[in-house]
Write a protein that holds these residues in place. Structure first.
Motif, short mmCIF file in Angstrom:
data_model
loop_
_atom_site.label_atom_id
_atom_site.label_comp_id
_atom_site.label_asym_id
_atom_site.label_seq_id
_atom_site.Cartn_x
_atom_site.Cartn_y
_atom_site.Cartn_z
N VAL A 165 0.69 -1.18 0.04
CA VAL A 165 0.08 0.10 0.13
C VAL A 165 0.87 1.10 0.06
O VAL A 165 0.74 2.25 -0.64
N GLU A 166 1.86 1.21 0.97
CA GLU A 166 2.83 2.33 0.98
C GLU A 166 3.58 2.59 -0.48
O GLU A 166 3.91 3.80 -0.85
N ALA A 167 3.74 1.44 -1.12
CA ALA A 167 4.47 1.63 -2.33
C ALA A 167 3.63 2.22 -3.60
O ALA A 167 4.30 2.38 -4.54
N GLY A 168 2.31 2.15 -3.42
CA GLY A 168 1.26 2.70 -4.45
C GLY A 168 0.51 1.72 -4.90
O GLY A 168 -0.15 1.88 -6.00
N LEU A 169 0.10 0.58 -3.93
CA LEU A 169 -0.79 -0.39 -4.61
C LEU A 169 -2.32 0.22 -5.00
O LEU A 169 -2.92 -0.18 -6.13
N VAL A 170 -2.84 1.05 -4.04
CA VAL A 170 -4.06 1.54 -4.33
C VAL A 170 -4.06 2.29 -5.69
O VAL A 170 -4.99 2.51 -6.69
N GLU A 171 -3.09 3.30 -5.76
CA GLU A 171 -3.25 4.04 -7.03
C GLU A 171 -2.77 3.36 -8.17
O GLU A 171 -3.46 3.49 -9.20
N GLU A 172 -2.07 2.20 -8.13
CA GLU A 172 -1.97 1.18 -9.31
C GLU A 172 -3.17 0.65 -9.68
O GLU A 172 -3.48 0.59 -10.97
N ARG A 224 -6.09 1.61 -9.13
CA ARG A 224 -7.18 2.84 -9.65
C ARG A 224 -7.00 3.18 -11.01
O ARG A 224 -7.98 3.31 -11.69
N ASP A 225 -5.67 3.18 -11.37
CA ASP A 225 -5.49 3.49 -12.81
C ASP A 225 -5.73 2.19 -13.52
O ASP A 225 -6.12 2.68 -14.92
N PHE A 226 -5.69 1.22 -13.18
CA PHE A 226 -5.97 0.04 -14.08
C PHE A 226 -7.38 -0.41 -13.97
O PHE A 226 -8.22 -0.84 -15.04
N TYR A 227 -8.27 0.18 -12.96
CA TYR A 227 -9.39 -0.27 -12.82
C TYR A 227 -10.72 0.40 -13.82
O TYR A 227 -10.42 1.47 -14.24
N VAL A 228 -11.35 -0.41 -14.55
CA VAL A 228 -12.49 -0.11 -15.44
C VAL A 228 -13.85 -0.20 -14.93
O VAL A 228 -14.08 -1.50 -14.57
N PRO A 229 -14.78 0.82 -14.51
CA PRO A 229 -16.17 0.59 -14.09
C PRO A 229 -16.69 -0.35 -14.99
O PRO A 229 -16.95 -0.16 -16.13
N GLY A 230 -17.56 -1.49 -14.30
CA GLY A 230 -18.19 -2.57 -15.15
C GLY A 230 -17.40 -3.39 -15.99
O GLY A 230 -18.06 -4.48 -16.55
#
Length: 277
Positions: free
Chosen positions: A172-179, A181-187
């Protein structure tokens, strides 16, 4: 490590300091090393340590690390962690493509032949046993042409759970959430390609609501102690097993050889079991 004398026989050069007798014209099969174990137990590190000890290259057998992208979520080794060791099938497949066990088998065959052509040892490392099963058990030609050694890295559950808590916090500290989020496509369906990786589906609700409850960071243990334990209890015994596998010919004919090493509960506390056949 090897000098080709003919299409059938190879001359094997022992490591410096190796004690024992070898038959310089005995090696009817090419040797392949497998490093296996659960996620987060240190397979990649052990494979790199061994590839730094022996002339070797690594073939990734993790079905999610084979894809491009989500390097933090899939826990791919960084270029710095690779320490110059060549890696194959790591971050090369389109994330929307369904890479199957049969695809792994075909690509791994080519990688093995390429590595052997450079007189180096192929090390297949990863936790996707279905991929390894397709290569070893479903491919009679592979078994007929290759002599295999398997190392299994094991961590007891209480130690593993404690380490995983720290590991997830570091991700998480290394940027998991941001990674993610950038990859996520709704639906989008999370049942194909790289979207199947653990972490994407689990974060859907968070990404929709943009709220998260992070776990408390576990107390980190002493780095010096952990490094010493790794070298003495994991890398050292593994290197000894692989040295016997490579240079003490004929032991395979005596039957399966097994070696178990245990260590106290420290980060990455592990036991390594090897079976040759």
């Amino acid at each position: 490590m090897k000098v080709v004398l003919s299409p059938t026989y190879r001359q094997v050069q022992p490591l410096s300091g190796f004690q024992g007798e070898i038959n310089p014209f005995y090696c009817p099969k090419d040797k392949v090393l497998f490093v296996m174990g659960a996620t987060g137990t240190g397979k990649s590190r052990l494979a790199i340590d061994l590839a730094s000890h022996f002339p070797a290259e690594i073939i990734n057998s993790d079905k999610m690390q084979v894809y491009k992208g989500l390097d933090i979520v899939t826990n791919k080794v960084t270029p710095w962690e690779c320490r110059g060791v060549p890696h194959h099938l790591l971050g090369v497949v389109d994330p929307e493509y369904d890479f199957t066990a049969n695809g792994f088998r075909r690509h791994t065959w080519r990688a093995i032949e390429s590595i052997l052509g450079r007189d180096r040892l192929p090390i297949i490392a990863g936790g996707s046993n279905s991929f390894i099963d397709a290569l070893v058990n479903d491919d009679p030609e592979f078994r007929s042409r290759h002599d295999c050694c398997f190392l299994w890295v094991y961590v007891s559950l209480p130690v593993f759970h404690s380490f995983m808590s720290e590991w997830v916090d570091r991700m998480v500290e290394a940027g998991l959430v941001e990674e993610v989020r950038d990859f996520y496509v709704p639906g989008a369906s999370n049942t194909r390609g790289l979207r199947r990786v653990i972490g994407v589906s689990e974060m859907v609700e968070y990404l929709r609501a943009e709220s998260i409850d992070a776990s408390e960071v576990f107390l980190r243990r002493g780095k010096e102690e952990a490094e010493e334990k790794w070298e003495r209890q994991v890398h050292g015994p593994s290197a000894m097993i692989v040295e016997r596998f490579l240079f003490e010919e004929g032991e395979e004919e005596a039957g399966a050889a097994t070696m178990n090493i245990t260590m106290p509960a420290v980060p990455l506390a592990a036991a390594v079991a090897a079976v040759t056949h």
